[in-house]
Write an enzyme that holds these catalytic residues in place. Structure first.
Site, mmCIF file in Angstrom:
data_model
loop_
_atom_site.group_PDB
_atom_site.id
_atom_site.type_symbol
_atom_site.label_atom_id
_atom_site.label_comp_id
_atom_site.label_asym_id
_atom_site.label_seq_id
_atom_site.Cartn_x
_atom_site.Cartn_y
_atom_site.Cartn_z
ATOM 1 N N GLU B 29 74.657 89.239 68.423
ATOM 2 C CA GLU B 29 73.399 88.794 68.553
ATOM 3 C C GLU B 29 73.061 88.057 69.742
ATOM 4 O O GLU B 29 74.561 86.801 70.145
ATOM 5 C CB GLU B 29 72.415 88.573 67.673
ATOM 6 C CG GLU B 29 72.655 89.682 66.417
ATOM 7 C CD GLU B 29 71.851 89.131 65.503
ATOM 8 O OE1 GLU B 29 71.348 88.206 65.181
ATOM 9 O OE2 GLU B 29 72.139 89.778 64.121
ATOM 10 N N GLU B 60 73.024 92.510 61.348
ATOM 11 C CA GLU B 60 74.404 91.793 60.548
ATOM 12 C C GLU B 60 75.143 92.665 59.232
ATOM 13 O O GLU B 60 76.595 93.017 60.341
ATOM 14 C CB GLU B 60 74.711 90.821 60.008
ATOM 15 C CG GLU B 60 74.084 89.368 61.018
ATOM 16 C CD GLU B 60 72.390 89.023 60.961
ATOM 17 O OE1 GLU B 60 72.034 89.406 60.469
ATOM 18 O OE2 GLU B 60 71.723 87.710 61.846
ATOM 19 N N GLN B 82 75.328 84.701 64.145
ATOM 20 C CA GLN B 82 74.455 84.003 64.888
ATOM 21 C C GLN B 82 75.051 82.667 63.761
ATOM 22 O O GLN B 82 74.724 81.023 64.752
ATOM 23 C CB GLN B 82 73.424 83.843 65.357
ATOM 24 C CG GLN B 82 72.934 84.031 66.099
ATOM 25 C CD GLN B 82 71.988 84.163 67.178
ATOM 26 O OE1 GLN B 82 70.619 84.946 66.264
ATOM 27 N NE2 GLN B 82 71.550 84.831 68.576
ATOM 28 N N PHE B 83 74.440 82.245 62.576
ATOM 29 C CA PHE B 83 74.695 80.981 61.958
ATOM 30 C C PHE B 83 75.035 82.008 60.637
ATOM 31 O O PHE B 83 75.112 82.882 60.002
ATOM 32 C CB PHE B 83 72.912 80.765 61.308
ATOM 33 C CG PHE B 83 72.721 80.075 63.093
ATOM 34 C CD1 PHE B 83 73.387 78.889 62.810
ATOM 35 C CD2 PHE B 83 71.924 80.857 63.726
ATOM 36 C CE1 PHE B 83 72.709 77.849 64.420
ATOM 37 C CE2 PHE B 83 71.120 80.069 64.722
ATOM 38 C CZ PHE B 83 71.333 78.402 65.017
ATOM 39 N N PRO B 89 73.689 89.461 54.585
ATOM 40 C CA PRO B 89 73.986 90.464 54.607
ATOM 41 C C PRO B 89 75.704 91.256 55.304
ATOM 42 O O PRO B 89 75.123 92.591 54.817
ATOM 43 C CB PRO B 89 72.971 91.205 56.021
ATOM 44 C CG PRO B 89 72.486 89.516 56.349
ATOM 45 C CD PRO B 89 73.383 88.855 55.328
ATOM 46 N N HIS B 129 69.927 77.835 58.498
ATOM 47 C CA HIS B 129 70.868 77.634 59.947
ATOM 48 C C HIS B 129 71.639 76.555 59.744
ATOM 49 O O HIS B 129 72.359 75.683 60.233
ATOM 50 C CB HIS B 129 69.993 77.201 60.790
ATOM 51 C CG HIS B 129 69.503 78.093 61.399
ATOM 52 N ND1 HIS B 129 68.178 78.742 60.701
ATOM 53 C CD2 HIS B 129 69.420 78.871 62.813
ATOM 54 C CE1 HIS B 129 67.848 79.669 61.064
ATOM 55 N NE2 HIS B 129 67.587 80.054 62.310
HETATM 56 C C1 LIG Z 1 68.813 88.359 59.308
HETATM 57 C C2 LIG Z 1 69.096 87.373 60.653
HETATM 58 N N1 LIG Z 1 70.039 87.398 62.051
HETATM 59 C C3 LIG Z 1 70.136 86.130 63.152
HETATM 60 C C4 LIG Z 1 68.964 85.450 62.774
HETATM 61 C C5 LIG Z 1 68.723 84.340 64.058
HETATM 62 N N2 LIG Z 1 67.403 84.988 65.168
HETATM 63 C C6 LIG Z 1 65.849 83.855 64.266
HETATM 64 S S1 LIG Z 1 65.268 84.770 65.195
HETATM 65 C C7 LIG Z 1 65.709 86.200 66.095
HETATM 66 C C8 LIG Z 1 65.725 87.237 66.651
HETATM 67 C C9 LIG Z 1 64.219 88.242 66.162
HETATM 68 O O1 LIG Z 1 63.392 88.525 66.843
HETATM 69 P P1 LIG Z 1 62.723 89.551 66.442
HETATM 70 O O2 LIG Z 1 62.614 90.448 65.245
HETATM 71 O O3 LIG Z 1 61.963 90.153 67.669
HETATM 72 O O4 LIG Z 1 61.144 88.771 65.646
HETATM 73 P P2 LIG Z 1 60.781 87.371 66.886
HETATM 74 O O5 LIG Z 1 61.612 86.278 67.365
HETATM 75 O O6 LIG Z 1 60.795 88.182 69.138
HETATM 76 O O7 LIG Z 1 58.979 87.335 66.685
HETATM 77 C C10 LIG Z 1 67.261 85.698 65.605
HETATM 78 C C11 LIG Z 1 68.565 86.868 65.990
HETATM 79 C C12 LIG Z 1 67.610 85.431 61.735
HETATM 80 N N3 LIG Z 1 67.012 84.555 61.748
HETATM 81 N N4 LIG Z 1 68.007 85.631 60.478
#
Ligand SMILES: Cc1ncc(C[n+]2csc(CCOP(=O)(O)OP(=O)(O)O)c2C)c(N)n1
Lengths: 366, 325
Positions: B29, B60, B82-83, B89, B129
């Site tokens: 990601e 993931e 990412q973390f 998952p 995180h």
């Molecule tokens: C399972 C998971 N993977 C990675 C992350 C890191 N992360 C936090 S928000 C995000 C993007 C989320 O995008 P979206 O679902 O479109 O929501 P938005 O933030 O745009 O509101 C990511 C990759 C996470 N919180 N949870």
């Protein structure tokens, strides 16, 4: 509103108020959405913007940790949550500050959470809102379970579940949709499609032309709505909520909006999108068109708005101060809430840590 | 030689190895245009193109599961999670498949991939995180778990991981991502997987750590030095396979040991290390082995974080306690 008219494969979406504040879909507007109510909801959008701005100020001053702003998504937040009734549940992701406030979560608690205290997720009794969910899309399953419980118990509560466009790629989301379809749960899946998942644009997230059409694969309808149109968001969510309440089963709403700011305060959007792209989206600011509409009706003036905004700015500052006063630095907080009864080894660890702190105090005194 | 931090050293290792071996692809990601949320993959996409540095959908299990297939197909995927808090998952794929392919097919198919991820607390991050669940990974047979504690090792270990025929979990202590600068040579060098490093020698007490805790342990060792306690510090570098020989040899010399990790205490790696010392060097012990660890609690949000993490004070107390036993 006849939801079946909005089959996402037809490319149609719910629109009521255009960017210039003209009513273009009057026939879709529910009778309950009077001008007075529009004014009230607009006011909440103004409040949300002030609350958000305060959070950014706090973060920059080092008084808050990472924060995900809602800038540009106020209509999607406020218009949707406003469609719920007492007793309904709201399952947020992490970008629903406005929706959560609307359903009774005190702003100071949302601040407290992002300031880094678990007490920010300790909502008052009677507030039917689940805590902020950091792991993307996992909450969608909880929302289905909660709605399923209501159905099994014969209650009429609906559960509105929020998530982003990125979340629709994750397995949990598909499992949630599938369960909702199979068990015909009273759920409204509400996707805030803000076009980005951190840096990844919507087009790279999924190959389908719309997110709404994903519902079809699970046996229930989906529809698209102009997510920057407060009236359309309200009307669509209200229709979906009523349908679910009457036993019509789940539905997926894709609110097409745009994230005007960064993903979070830790993000630098200039690395993946141009300032020009954002500029182009500014006329679609969800507050702008409602404001024009209300102005024309004589329901709002510069003076009224300024007064209201200043009031909210003051309120947000007050909430921030209250949140800061609530921050517990008591290390017992680290241990006390993992089990109803603390296991002996944890009690030992807690006592050990008290001895350490006492020794450290003594050491510091010299 | 340039002085690099951990992020830059990992980036350099990736760039150099990608240049050498065109089977290597990076996916995850935000790894492409953004260069990763911590900028570890910065610039790689412009250098190697979108077919080798790939922004994936947010999923993931999807990323790691397809990486398995990519590896079976002859590529060398380097996945970024990412973390570590978002690893769960993907654990399904790691536990049920990635770790098993070699054994299941009796060596016919192997899964040579690397899964990189920042881990650990101490940067005031939001919920999920700050996790350090490395012992869960070390518990899985069939994979390797590598954790650098400085830029030089990070580059050398990552190159080894990229060339390893088995799946490697490469955990990056994000608390020290930018905290240390060190001379990191350009060009090829490797640090072997599964070998611990004695980074400070001493005869009174053996202290074992990895990742960000190495720095805390070194500080504690310096603190107790004037008291006549000479601490031998072992940086494990890999927790699986575990170089227990190095630990046991050191314990035979010092007779005392303390193991330090920020992960929760119960079933943490310290428990395993203590068990191995008991098996192999029990009669050399002059004092009970000690462990200084995170508590059996969820890593707290930022306001209480400092209480969770073992610090120099806690570590030095434990060292004194066993030295004076
Ligand atoms: C399972 C998971 N993977 C990675 C992350 C890191 N992360 C936090 S928000 C995000 C993007 C989320 O995008 P979206 O679902 O479109 O929501 P938005 O933030 O745009 O509101 C990511 C990759 C996470 N919180 N949870």
């Amino acid at each position: 509103m006849n939801l079946e008219d909005f089959n996402p494969l037809s490319g149609k979406r719910v629109e009521i108020l255009d960017e210039e504040g003209n009513l273009i879909g009057e026939e879709l507007r529910p009778a309950v959405l009077t001008d007075e109510m529009v004014l009230e909801l607009y006011d909440k959008m103004v409040m949300l913007r002030a609350a958000d701005q305060q959070a950014l100020t706090l973060q920059r001053a080092g008084r808050m940790g990472t924060y995900p702003p809602t800038l540009g998504q106020e209509a999607a937040n406020i218009g949707s949550a406003a469609a719920l009734e007492t007793g309904d549940w709201l399952t947020p992701s992490f970008r629903e500050t406005g929706a959560m406030i609307l359903r009774g979560v005190p702003l100071k608690l949302i601040y407290l959470y992002w300031m880094g205290s678990e007490w920010g997720s300790h909502f008052p009794e009677g507030v039917n809102v689940l805590p902020i969910c950091a792991p993307v899309s996992t909450q969608t399953l909880h929302g289905v379970g909660l709605a399923w419980a209501a159905k099994l118990k014969g209650e009429r509560a609906v559960n509105l579940i929020y998530f982003g466009d990125g979340a629709t790629s994750k397995g949990d989301f598909h499992e949630a949709m599938n369960f909702a379809g199979v068990f015909f749960t009273p759920n409204v899946f509400f996707c805030q499609n803000n076009q980005y998942s951190i840096s990844v644009p919507r087009s790279q997230q999924t190959a389908t032309p719309t997110l709404a059409q994903k519902a079809i694969g699970y046996g229930f309808p989906g529809l698209m709505v102009d997510g920057n149109d407060l009236l359309a968001v309200y009307a669509a969510t209200q229709a979906a909520v009523s349908r679910a309440r009457e036993g019509g089963g789940p539905i997926l709403i894709e609110a097409q909006t745009y994230r005007l700011g960064p993903h979070t305060t830790a993000d630098d959007p200039n690395r993946y999108r141009t300032p020009d792209e954002v500029k182009e989206r500014e006329p679609f600011d969800p507050l702008r068109r409602v404001r024009i509409y209300l102005e024309r009706k004589g329901l709002i003036t510069d003076d009224i708005e300024r007064e209201r905004r200043e009031g909210y700015e003051q309120m947000a500052r007050g909430e921030a101060r209250e949140a800061e006063a609530m921050i517990s630095l008591n290390p017992d907080d680290l241990f006390d809430f993992h089990y109803s009864q603390m296991p002996p080894y944890l009690t030992w660890q807690k006592e050990y840590y008290h001895r350490i702190l006492a020794a450290q105090r003594e050491f510091d005194r010299g | 030689m340039a002085k690099l931090n951990l992020v830059e050293a990992i980036n350099l290792a990736l760039a150099e190895e990608m240049g050498r071996d065109e089977r290597i692809i990076v996916l995850g990601e935000d790894v492409g245009r953004l260069g990763g949320v911590f900028r570890v993959t910065d610039g790689l996409q412009s250098q190697f193109g979108v077919n080798r540095v790939i922004d994936t959908p947010l999923a993931e299990a999807g990323i790691v599961g397809t990486a398995l297939g990519l590896a079976l197909g002859g590529l060398k995927p380097v996945v970024e999670i990412q973390f570590m808090g978002f690893l769960p998952p993907a654990l399904d794929q790691i536990i049920c498949h990635i770790s098993r392919y070699r054994n299941r097919t009796r060596g016919r198919h192997t899964v040579p991939l690397v899964v990189r991820m920042p881990y650990g607390a101490g940067i005031h991050a939001p919920e999920h995180h700050s996790e350090s669940i490395e012992s869960i990974l070390a518990h899985i047979p069939g994979i390797k778990v590598v954790i650098p504690s400085n830029p030089y090792d990070a580059k050398g270990l990552l190159i080894s991981a990229l060339r390893d025929p088995d799946p490697v979990m490469f955990l990056e202590p994000k608390r020290i991502y930018r905290a240390i600068r060190q001379e990191v040579p350009e060009g090829e060098y490797t640090v072997p997987l599964g070998t611990a490093n004695i980074i400070r020698s001493g005869k009174s007490v053996t202290a074992v750590a990895w990742g960000a805790m190495v720095r805390e342990v070194m500080r504690a060792a310096e603190l107790v030095e004037p008291e006549g306690i000479a601490v031998e510090v072992i940086d494990l570098r890999s927790i699986s396979p575990l170089d227990d020989d190095t630990i046991v040899q050191s314990i035979k010399k010092t007779g005392c040991g303390v193991i330090v990790h920020e992960a929760c205490r119960t079933c943490g790696m310290a428990a395993e290390i203590i068990a191995r010392i008991n098996e192999k060097a029990f009669l050399s012990l002059a004092a009970p082995l000690e462990r200084v660890t995170g508590f059996d609690t969820i890593p707290p949000l930022l306001k209480l974080e400092e209480h969770f993490l073992p610090d120099v004070f806690r570590i030095s107390r434990a060292i004194r306690k066993i030295a004076q036993f």
